[in-house]
Design an enzyme around this catalytic site. Structure first.
Site, PDB file in Angstrom:
ATOM      1  N   GLY A 126      22.055   9.236  27.241  1.00  0.00           N
ATOM      2  CA  GLY A 126      23.248   9.958  27.685  1.00  0.00           C
ATOM      3  C   GLY A 126      24.113   9.075  28.576  1.00  0.00           C
ATOM      4  O   GLY A 126      23.929   7.855  28.615  1.00  0.00           O
ATOM      5  N   ASN A 127      25.045   9.667  29.277  1.00  0.00           N
ATOM      6  CA  ASN A 127      25.854   8.912  30.232  1.00  0.00           C
ATOM      7  C   ASN A 127      26.264   9.835  31.374  1.00  0.00           C
ATOM      8  O   ASN A 127      25.966  11.027  31.355  1.00  0.00           O
ATOM      9  CB  ASN A 127      27.067   8.268  29.542  1.00  0.00           C
ATOM     10  CG  ASN A 127      27.975   9.310  28.918  1.00  0.00           C
ATOM     11  OD1 ASN A 127      28.594  10.101  29.620  1.00  0.00           O
ATOM     12  ND2 ASN A 127      28.050   9.327  27.587  1.00  0.00           N
ATOM     13  N   HIS A 128      26.960   9.271  32.372  1.00  0.00           N
ATOM     14  CA  HIS A 128      27.237  10.028  33.602  1.00  0.00           C
ATOM     15  C   HIS A 128      28.500  10.876  33.552  1.00  0.00           C
ATOM     16  O   HIS A 128      28.926  11.393  34.575  1.00  0.00           O
ATOM     17  CB  HIS A 128      27.350   9.061  34.792  1.00  0.00           C
ATOM     18  CG  HIS A 128      26.047   8.413  35.137  1.00  0.00           C
ATOM     19  ND1 HIS A 128      24.963   9.140  35.542  1.00  0.00           N
ATOM     20  CD2 HIS A 128      25.663   7.117  35.117  1.00  0.00           C
ATOM     21  CE1 HIS A 128      23.950   8.320  35.776  1.00  0.00           C
ATOM     22  NE2 HIS A 128      24.355   7.084  35.517  1.00  0.00           N
ATOM     23  N   ALA A 131      32.995  11.475  26.589  1.00  0.00           N
ATOM     24  CA  ALA A 131      32.368  10.144  26.586  1.00  0.00           C
ATOM     25  C   ALA A 131      31.269  10.188  25.528  1.00  0.00           C
ATOM     26  O   ALA A 131      30.114  10.519  25.817  1.00  0.00           O
ATOM     27  CB  ALA A 131      31.801   9.842  27.963  1.00  0.00           C
TER      28      ALA A 131
END
Ligand code: CTP
Length: 406
Positions: A214-216, A281
């Protein structure tokens, strides 16, 4: 003619020293040609008498659900339904907390819960109460329900302290309401009748039942854009990866996890959308295959084969018609302008919103953003550091300009 002329306005007055200003507010509203029904909380009657406000508004003031002497009942549902707008001024921290959480232990709170009209609230409190995270959270919740804040001013407070938390002046409240109610007319809203599709948040690419890539991304920017498009009259579908943001009222949410699910949801809605803003994102890579049992640690090192996800924005860019507005985002660490311009062309966008990680206060999880908008003809518009809500307004201004150019 004043845009408040003939409006049925419910004025909620709460227990705050600033309640004395509501007398002037009632007079100004009456001068504008509005019909004003004042509802006071029981505490408010300690600060200013119902007699004063009844005289100025030319209608009895309501405080309780019923009059114990006559048994006359104030139908809160009807009052809420009859109102063209509700303004709560001064709005105390206590009443804001009740409204945010759906409590209704007095008539004003019950009318608020029953109302279907626009609601405005003008907070008044001491500066530390104003700054408290509980107050901030309550205000965010109210805004997510579509209620609008009339921001407090800065100055001398009843406590003797000086700072933010002072009730906006009655003249400012009137000006705010006039502006809003002239925009209210649905047909006047610039995106009325248009459909918008917005993506937000990260995607989670599952590795096994307990792990993902995943990402932030928090989703804050996309949710702010969805809210602004809604305010401007669009029917908004928000396709969101995992996010803790509150879904703006009136926005249709489609929750997704992976890039593949986001692509499918976007494909379902793209053709019928006039405005498409892709702020998610999205993962660029996903595991080659999903392992349906938790992967055990056996070897000293471990590598995970990944494959490319479909670029959703580029896919939609290929399908885009001349009547659609397609906006993408670029988050860059280096050669920002050149990279963003190349994405703009490659993905066939109408404009791109560039975030640079080199700018303080910009990017994931912050409440602010620092953007440059780049148009197809190469024009660049660089903005100051702003709240994500204000950035969403700037982006929507560009969408509007693009719609006018079609
Ligand atoms: N995007 C998308 N689908 C993907 C990847 C990105 O729709 N699989 C969209 C994002 O929502 C954003 C824009 O493309 O609007 C830019 O994403 P970014 O990852 O910065 O660009 P890429 O084209 O993937 O380029 P690179 O990763 O090389 O910077």
């Amino acid at each position: 003619m004043s845009s408040l002329q003939g409006k049925n306005i419910v004025l909620g007055v709460c227990g705050s020293i600033a309640a004395y200003k509501s007398a002037l507010l009632v007079r100004l509203l009456i001068h504008e040609g509005a019909s004003v029904r004042v509802i006071m909380t029981p505490d408010a009657t300690e600060f200013i008498t119902p007699l004063t406000l009844a005289t100025l508004s030319k209608q009895p003031v309501l405080v309780d659900y019923f009059d114990p002497k006559t048994g006359e009942w104030s139908n809160h549902v009807q009052i809420g339904l009859d109102a063209d707008l509700i303004v709560i001024a001064p709005a105390s921290a206590n009443t804001l907390a009740k409204m945010a959480n759906g409590l209704c232990d007095n008539l004003l709170a019950a009318v608020y819960l029953s109302a279907k009209c626009p609601v405005y609230f003008a907070p008044a409190m001491d500066l530390d109460m104003w700054k408290h995270p509980a107050t901030k959270r309550n205000i965010s919740l109210l805004q997510s329900y579509g209620n609008q804040i009339i921001p407090p001013g800065n100055g001398e407070l009843a406590s003797g302290l000086s700072g933010e938390g002072r009730l906006a002046e009655p003249e400012e409240i009137i000006a705010f309401l006039q502006q809003q109610s002239s925009e209210q007319n649905e047909g006047d809203k610039p995106f009325s009748g248009l459909k918008a599709l917005v993506t937000a948040g990260p995607t989670y690419e599952a590795i096994d039942p307990v792990r993902f890539i995943g990402n932030h991304s928090s989703g804050k920017m996309g949710y702010a854009v969805a809210k602004r498009l809604r305010d401007l009259g669009a029917m908004v579908t928000l396709v969101s990866g995992p996010s803790h943001e509150i879904v703006p009222e009136g926005v249709d949410l489609i929750k997704v996890q992976s890039a593949a699910e986001m692509l499918a949801a976007c494909q379902d809605h793209f053709q019928s959308s006039d405005i498409v803003v892709m702020s998610a994102a999205v993962a660029d890579y996903t595991p080659n295959e999903y392992v349906d049992q938790k992967i055990k640690k056996i070897e000293d090192s471990f590598s995970l084969p990944l494959k490319r996800t479909t670029d959703i924005l580029a896919t939609l860019g290929q399908q885009k018609t001349d009547q659609q507005t397609l906006v993408g985002f670029a988050l860059e660490t280096n050669d920002e302008l050149a990279n963003a311009k190349s994405k703009l062309a490659r993905k066939n966008l109408d404009f791109i919103v560039l975030n640079s990680t080199n700018d303080a206060g910009a990017g994931f999880s912050t409440d602010t953003n620092h953007i440059t908008i780049i148009e197809r003809d190469g024009q660049e518009h660089r903005y100051e550091l702003k709240s994500k809500d204000a950035v969403a307004s700037d982006i929507c201004e560009h969408v509007l300009a693009h719609r006018h150019s079609l």
